[in-house]
Design a protein around this motif. Structure first.
Motif, mmCIF file in Angstrom:
data_model
loop_
_atom_site.group_PDB
_atom_site.id
_atom_site.type_symbol
_atom_site.label_atom_id
_atom_site.label_comp_id
_atom_site.label_asym_id
_atom_site.label_seq_id
_atom_site.Cartn_x
_atom_site.Cartn_y
_atom_site.Cartn_z
ATOM 1 N N UNK A 164 -4.111 0.092 -15.147
ATOM 2 C CA UNK A 164 -5.179 0.844 -14.485
ATOM 3 C C UNK A 164 -5.793 0.026 -13.346
ATOM 4 N N UNK A 165 -6.078 -1.234 -13.596
ATOM 5 C CA UNK A 165 -6.670 -2.083 -12.562
ATOM 6 C C UNK A 165 -5.701 -2.321 -11.411
ATOM 7 N N UNK A 166 -4.437 -2.538 -11.724
ATOM 8 C CA UNK A 166 -3.438 -2.758 -10.669
ATOM 9 C C UNK A 166 -3.305 -1.521 -9.791
ATOM 10 N N UNK A 167 -3.315 -0.344 -10.391
ATOM 11 C CA UNK A 167 -3.246 0.887 -9.607
ATOM 12 C C UNK A 167 -4.464 1.039 -8.715
ATOM 13 N N UNK A 168 -5.626 0.703 -9.229
ATOM 14 C CA UNK A 168 -6.850 0.796 -8.419
ATOM 15 C C UNK A 168 -6.756 -0.141 -7.213
#
Length: 105
Positions: free
Chosen positions: A65-69
């Motif tokens: 999730x953080x990498x996508x953000x």
């Protein structure tokens, strides 16, 4: 009791999201490779987050999730509107291709 409290705190922090999606990044889609065949590739971005907290491996879902953000925010910086993951998550790092799929108005 103090050790138990520390361990519980670390377990809770594993799932926390530390990265915030900015308003421009909110407009960027995350899709699979087959959905960008008619899009213009603008480049790629390599993003990374912490893969461990106090020596404990973070949950894959939280890291993803953080990498996508981060990738969405980076794509917006170069006027991209779509990203595609082109690598697996490895040590908290992932590579994304950035595309422009919508026609400029």
């Amino acid at each position: 009791m103090k050790k138990l409290l520390i361990v519980l705190t670390l377990v809770v922090l594993q799932g926390c999201t530390w990265v915030k999606l900015d308003s421009a990044g909110d407009q960027v889609r995350v899709v699979e490779k087959q959905h960008v065949q008619n899009c213009e590739r603008l480049g790629k971005t390599t993003v990374s987050v912490k893969s461990t907290v106090a020596g404990i491996e973070r949950k894959r879902e939280a890291m993803q999730q953080e990498l996508e953000i981060l990738a969405r925010n980076n794509a917006a910086d170069i006027q991209g509107d779509t990203i595609v993951a082109i690598s697996d998550i490895e040590d908290g790092r992932r590579v994304y291709d950035i595309y422009r799929c919508k026609q400029a108005e």
